[in-house]
Write a protein that holds these residues in place. Structure first.
Motif, PDB file in Angstrom:
ATOM      1  N   ARG A  96      20.150 -13.656 -32.610  1.00 51.58           N
ATOM      2  CA  ARG A  96      20.328 -13.590 -30.793  1.00 51.58           C
ATOM      3  C   ARG A  96      19.043 -14.649 -30.684  1.00 51.58           C
ATOM      4  O   ARG A  96      18.682 -15.208 -29.615  1.00 51.58           O
ATOM      5  CB  ARG A  96      19.941 -12.169 -30.170  1.00 51.58           C
ATOM      6  CG  ARG A  96      20.333 -13.375 -29.140  1.00 51.58           C
ATOM      7  CD  ARG A  96      20.062 -11.786 -27.904  1.00 51.58           C
ATOM      8  NE  ARG A  96      20.006  -9.263 -28.348  1.00 51.58           N
ATOM      9  CZ  ARG A  96      20.032  -9.726 -27.858  1.00 51.58           C
ATOM     10  NH1 ARG A  96      20.307  -8.852 -26.869  1.00 51.58           N
ATOM     11  NH2 ARG A  96      19.721  -8.090 -28.985  1.00 51.58           N
ATOM     12  N   MET A  99      18.930 -18.729 -31.938  1.00 56.57           N
ATOM     13  CA  MET A  99      19.648 -19.249 -30.878  1.00 56.57           C
ATOM     14  C   MET A  99      18.831 -19.649 -29.732  1.00 56.57           C
ATOM     15  O   MET A  99      18.898 -20.261 -28.972  1.00 56.57           O
ATOM     16  CB  MET A  99      21.020 -19.209 -30.764  1.00 56.57           C
ATOM     17  CG  MET A  99      22.139 -18.867 -31.656  1.00 56.57           C
ATOM     18  SD  MET A  99      22.292 -19.716 -32.609  1.00 56.57           S
ATOM     19  CE  MET A  99      21.968 -19.901 -34.265  1.00 56.57           C
ATOM     20  N   ILE A 100      18.217 -18.148 -28.986  1.00 52.62           N
ATOM     21  CA  ILE A 100      17.361 -18.839 -28.022  1.00 52.62           C
ATOM     22  C   ILE A 100      16.689 -19.858 -27.939  1.00 52.62           C
ATOM     23  O   ILE A 100      16.536 -21.290 -27.509  1.00 52.62           O
ATOM     24  CB  ILE A 100      16.436 -17.070 -27.501  1.00 52.62           C
ATOM     25  CG1 ILE A 100      17.478 -16.427 -26.836  1.00 52.62           C
ATOM     26  CG2 ILE A 100      15.548 -17.826 -26.695  1.00 52.62           C
ATOM     27  CD1 ILE A 100      17.220 -14.908 -26.196  1.00 52.62           C
ATOM     28  N   THR A 102      16.888 -22.515 -30.476  1.00 55.17           N
ATOM     29  CA  THR A 102      17.202 -23.580 -31.204  1.00 55.17           C
ATOM     30  C   THR A 102      17.155 -23.791 -29.091  1.00 55.17           C
ATOM     31  O   THR A 102      17.077 -25.624 -29.432  1.00 55.17           O
ATOM     32  CB  THR A 102      18.697 -22.907 -32.033  1.00 55.17           C
ATOM     33  OG1 THR A 102      18.763 -22.484 -32.907  1.00 55.17           O
ATOM     34  CG2 THR A 102      19.164 -24.563 -32.623  1.00 55.17           C
ATOM     35  N   LYS A 103      17.980 -23.415 -28.787  1.00 55.90           N
ATOM     36  CA  LYS A 103      18.566 -23.965 -27.621  1.00 55.90           C
ATOM     37  C   LYS A 103      17.182 -24.705 -26.513  1.00 55.90           C
ATOM     38  O   LYS A 103      16.873 -25.609 -26.341  1.00 55.90           O
ATOM     39  CB  LYS A 103      18.840 -22.903 -26.744  1.00 55.90           C
ATOM     40  CG  LYS A 103      19.496 -23.679 -25.318  1.00 55.90           C
ATOM     41  CD  LYS A 103      20.305 -22.195 -24.943  1.00 55.90           C
ATOM     42  CE  LYS A 103      20.457 -22.022 -23.295  1.00 55.90           C
ATOM     43  NZ  LYS A 103      21.580 -22.711 -22.692  1.00 55.90           N
ATOM     44  N   TYR A 104      15.689 -23.692 -26.848  1.00 53.94           N
ATOM     45  CA  TYR A 104      14.968 -24.430 -26.014  1.00 53.94           C
ATOM     46  C   TYR A 104      14.149 -25.977 -26.564  1.00 53.94           C
ATOM     47  O   TYR A 104      13.600 -26.579 -26.028  1.00 53.94           O
ATOM     48  CB  TYR A 104      13.883 -23.036 -26.105  1.00 53.94           C
ATOM     49  CG  TYR A 104      11.747 -23.450 -25.248  1.00 53.94           C
ATOM     50  CD1 TYR A 104      11.120 -23.920 -26.663  1.00 53.94           C
ATOM     51  CD2 TYR A 104      11.922 -23.535 -24.207  1.00 53.94           C
ATOM     52  CE1 TYR A 104       9.772 -24.007 -25.707  1.00 53.94           C
ATOM     53  CE2 TYR A 104      10.678 -23.982 -23.833  1.00 53.94           C
ATOM     54  CZ  TYR A 104      10.079 -24.078 -24.761  1.00 53.94           C
ATOM     55  OH  TYR A 104       8.447 -25.041 -23.503  1.00 53.94           O
ATOM     56  N   MET A 106      16.103 -27.669 -28.673  1.00 54.36           N
ATOM     57  CA  MET A 106      17.432 -29.558 -27.924  1.00 54.36           C
ATOM     58  C   MET A 106      16.577 -29.641 -26.360  1.00 54.36           C
ATOM     59  O   MET A 106      16.652 -30.419 -26.266  1.00 54.36           O
ATOM     60  CB  MET A 106      18.524 -28.349 -27.392  1.00 54.36           C
ATOM     61  CG  MET A 106      18.906 -28.484 -28.914  1.00 54.36           C
ATOM     62  SD  MET A 106      20.392 -27.307 -28.966  1.00 54.36           S
ATOM     63  CE  MET A 106      21.659 -29.192 -27.602  1.00 54.36           C
ATOM     64  N   LEU A 116      24.620 -25.765 -26.010  1.00 56.55           N
ATOM     65  CA  LEU A 116      24.959 -24.833 -26.830  1.00 56.55           C
ATOM     66  C   LEU A 116      24.705 -23.197 -26.494  1.00 56.55           C
ATOM     67  O   LEU A 116      24.504 -22.801 -25.147  1.00 56.55           O
ATOM     68  CB  LEU A 116      23.918 -25.175 -27.376  1.00 56.55           C
ATOM     69  CG  LEU A 116      23.133 -23.475 -28.174  1.00 56.55           C
ATOM     70  CD1 LEU A 116      24.306 -23.824 -29.327  1.00 56.55           C
ATOM     71  CD2 LEU A 116      21.846 -23.718 -28.866  1.00 56.55           C
ATOM     72  N   GLN A 117      25.835 -22.763 -26.437  1.00 58.80           N
ATOM     73  CA  GLN A 117      25.983 -21.373 -25.839  1.00 58.80           C
ATOM     74  C   GLN A 117      26.358 -20.363 -26.876  1.00 58.80           C
ATOM     75  O   GLN A 117      26.736 -20.505 -28.752  1.00 58.80           O
ATOM     76  CB  GLN A 117      27.151 -22.035 -25.299  1.00 58.80           C
ATOM     77  CG  GLN A 117      27.637 -22.126 -24.170  1.00 58.80           C
ATOM     78  CD  GLN A 117      26.435 -22.073 -22.962  1.00 58.80           C
ATOM     79  OE1 GLN A 117      26.853 -20.566 -22.569  1.00 58.80           O
ATOM     80  NE2 GLN A 117      26.786 -22.824 -21.945  1.00 58.80           N
ATOM     81  N   LEU A 118      26.370 -19.460 -26.925  1.00 59.04           N
ATOM     82  CA  LEU A 118      26.265 -17.555 -27.527  1.00 59.04           C
ATOM     83  C   LEU A 118      26.784 -17.052 -26.809  1.00 59.04           C
ATOM     84  O   LEU A 118      26.128 -16.359 -25.464  1.00 59.04           O
ATOM     85  CB  LEU A 118      24.577 -18.062 -27.553  1.00 59.04           C
ATOM     86  CG  LEU A 118      24.631 -16.468 -28.393  1.00 59.04           C
ATOM     87  CD1 LEU A 118      24.943 -16.404 -30.094  1.00 59.04           C
ATOM     88  CD2 LEU A 118      22.662 -15.469 -28.785  1.00 59.04           C
ATOM     89  N   TRP A 120      28.782 -12.498 -27.265  1.00 57.15           N
ATOM     90  CA  TRP A 120      29.323 -12.501 -28.062  1.00 57.15           C
ATOM     91  C   TRP A 120      30.821 -11.324 -27.475  1.00 57.15           C
ATOM     92  O   TRP A 120      31.249 -10.696 -26.329  1.00 57.15           O
ATOM     93  CB  TRP A 120      28.239 -10.311 -28.010  1.00 57.15           C
ATOM     94  CG  TRP A 120      27.163 -10.759 -27.659  1.00 57.15           C
ATOM     95  CD1 TRP A 120      26.160 -10.795 -26.869  1.00 57.15           C
ATOM     96  CD2 TRP A 120      26.545 -11.457 -28.825  1.00 57.15           C
ATOM     97  NE1 TRP A 120      24.948 -11.292 -27.012  1.00 57.15           N
ATOM     98  CE2 TRP A 120      25.356 -11.788 -28.108  1.00 57.15           C
ATOM     99  CE3 TRP A 120      26.933 -11.901 -29.924  1.00 57.15           C
ATOM    100  CZ2 TRP A 120      24.098 -12.243 -29.056  1.00 57.15           C
ATOM    101  CZ3 TRP A 120      25.225 -12.482 -30.627  1.00 57.15           C
ATOM    102  CH2 TRP A 120      24.448 -12.125 -30.299  1.00 57.15           C
TER     103      TRP A 120
END
Lengths: 151, 323
Positions: A96, A99-100, A102-104, A106, A116-118, A120
């Motif tokens: 979690r 990914m947060i 990594t998205k930032y 990008m 990019l989506q995460l 559950w």
């Protein structure tokens, strides 16, 4: 310097009904099983997703996500067990946070962070998997191909 | 430049004491190099040689990377505030043993980067014969004349709004901290300006810069927290990023390198200083640092006991931008 080989997106060049290519990193224990159940229960969802099974969402190194975009993915989905239910107890907590940021990162580089989506998705949530893929496909179709950085 | 005579004398005395008492086997510090605007790292093992150690406004190197080469030797290292943060991180990540490291924190007024200064430039800075600080002015002497600059104009970019003047603990301290900027977020101002740009403008910005990148890997080589013995960028089976030197490959290389430092990079600025193409690499690392500080209240390198945020978790974290 050599010319950049970043392709420009020209909508006229798109084949009719272009479909995005979405790479999905699914954790073996929950999301992959959930996706399997979606298939078993004959639920339909867009044929846009290419699945990569990983033992845990925590295994997904952001460099694989970036490599997916490099190689022409229009979108990437990372999916794992619900927080608290990770088969390995803690992997999804780590993923979690990864990914947060990594998205930032990008977003900083000018990439569209919506690619990019995460999610559950548990092993019993067949409908949720189908819905997730439908939603993400629709969103990425609207964004267009991510061809700018295909190497 | 600001005269560090007193501090240099103190440092030499301290180094001699540490070596003669056997508390350390070696002292890593700075010494003079071929130009006024250059220093170089030096390792002193003999107390008679401590006069080689100097402190001045051109001590730009982050000596913590040398420290990690001698994990078993008891070593004292001369550190600026930014470098001490790196040592804290390396201790945290168990790259250094606490009992083998003696930290000497030397407060400074900022490192000068005359090469980046418009009035001087990269070639002319090597012709500098002498420089002297006079209050807020920097008086430069060249063979063919003199030049006065504002001290603030001559500072390296990372030293403007320095946040490394307080709350750092070292085994020994030399000098006094300078006044901190009153706004604790002043150091992030250049990042905020960048974030105002649209996504397309940002992409064009990075494309323009990374078309100049030559993939010399200086940024990775100089980075003290890039210490993997088998670097992922040197793997060919499987290959992570192609070694082909082209804008998209360069961008992805940098993204992955920066991503390895999320929550770990202490902003020593060495990557940007070492880059032969002067790419604005600190923009990325500083923006991530600010985001982590905002979300998790964590700043890398403040102490040697709090784990970096991506090496740990909180079950109560929310899903951030993923909703």
């Amino acid at each position: 310097m050599s010319e950049s080989n970043c392709h420009q997106f020209n909508p006229e060049n798109l084949p009719q009904q272009w479909q995005p290519r979405i790479i999905a990193f699914l954790c073996n224990w929950c999301s992959y099983s959930g996706a399997d159940l979606t298939g078993l229960s004959r639920q339909q969802y867009p044929a846009t997703v290419r699945v990569i099974r990983v033992p845990c969402s925590g295994r997904v190194d952001p460099q694989y996500i970036m490599r997916a975009f490099m190689k022409g993915a229009d979108g990437v989905l990372v999916s794992g067990c619900h927080p608290g239910d990770c088969h390995y107890l803690k992997g999804n907590y780590y993923s979690r946070r990864k990914m947060i940021y990594t998205k930032y990162l990008m977003e900083l580089m000018g990439f569209d962070p919506r690619r990019l989506q995460l999610r559950w998705i548990s092993a019993s949530e067949a409908g949720k998997f189908a819905d997730t893929i439908s939603d993400i496909s629709a969103e990425i179709t609207a964004l267009g191909p991510g061809k700018k950085y295909k190497i | 430049m600001s005269s560090y005579q007193k501090e240099t004398t103190q440092l030499r005395k301290l180094a001699a004491e540490l070596l003669t008492s056997g508390q350390v086997e070696q002292v890593i510090g700075y010494t003079t190099a071929d130009f006024v605007t250059r220093t170089r790292p030096v390792i002193i093992r003999d107390p008679q040689m401590v006069d080689q150690l100097i402190l001045n406004s051109f001590c730009c190197y982050n000596l913590s990377s040398y420290l990690a080469r001698y994990p078993r030797a008891k070593t004292a290292v001369v550190l600026k505030g930014c470098d001490l943060k790196t040592v804290n991180l390396l201790l945290l990540e168990k790259q250094l043993k606490r009992e083998n490291v003696v930290t000497i924190l030397c407060y400074d007024d900022g490192i000068l980067d005359l090469g980046a200064c418009a009035q001087v430039g990269r070639d002319r800075e090597l012709e500098l014969a002498a420089c002297q600080r006079d209050g807020e002015l920097l008086k430069l002497t060249f063979a063919d004349g003199k030049l006065d600059l504002a001290w603030a104009d001559a500072l390296a970019a990372k030293c403007v709004n320095c946040s490394c003047q307080a709350n750092l603990k070292a085994d020994y301290t030399i000098g006094e901290p300078a006044t901190k900027p009153s706004d604790p977020d002043a150091e992030y101002r250049f990042v905020l300006e960048f974030e105002q740009m649209s996504a397309d403008a940002r992409q064009a910005f990075w494309e323009r810069h990374f078309s100049r990148c030559v993939r010399c890997y200086a940024c990775r080589n100089v980075c003290p927290i890039c210490y993997c013995s088998k670097c992922v960028f040197e793997q060919t089976a499987p290959e992570v990023v192609s070694t082909f030197v082209d804008t998209p490959d360069n961008m992805f290389y940098q993204m992955i390198r920066v991503q390895h430092g999320i929550g770990r990079c202490t902003d020593c600025g060495e990557c940007e200083r070492a880059c032969p193409q002067q790419l604005p690499l600190r923009l990325l690392t500083k923006a991530l640092e600010r985001q982590i500080k905002q979300d998790l209240g964590y700043k890398p390198g403040q102490d040697d006991s709090t784990l970096p945020p991506l090496a740990t978790f909180d079950p109560e974290d929310d899903n951030g931008p993923f909703g």
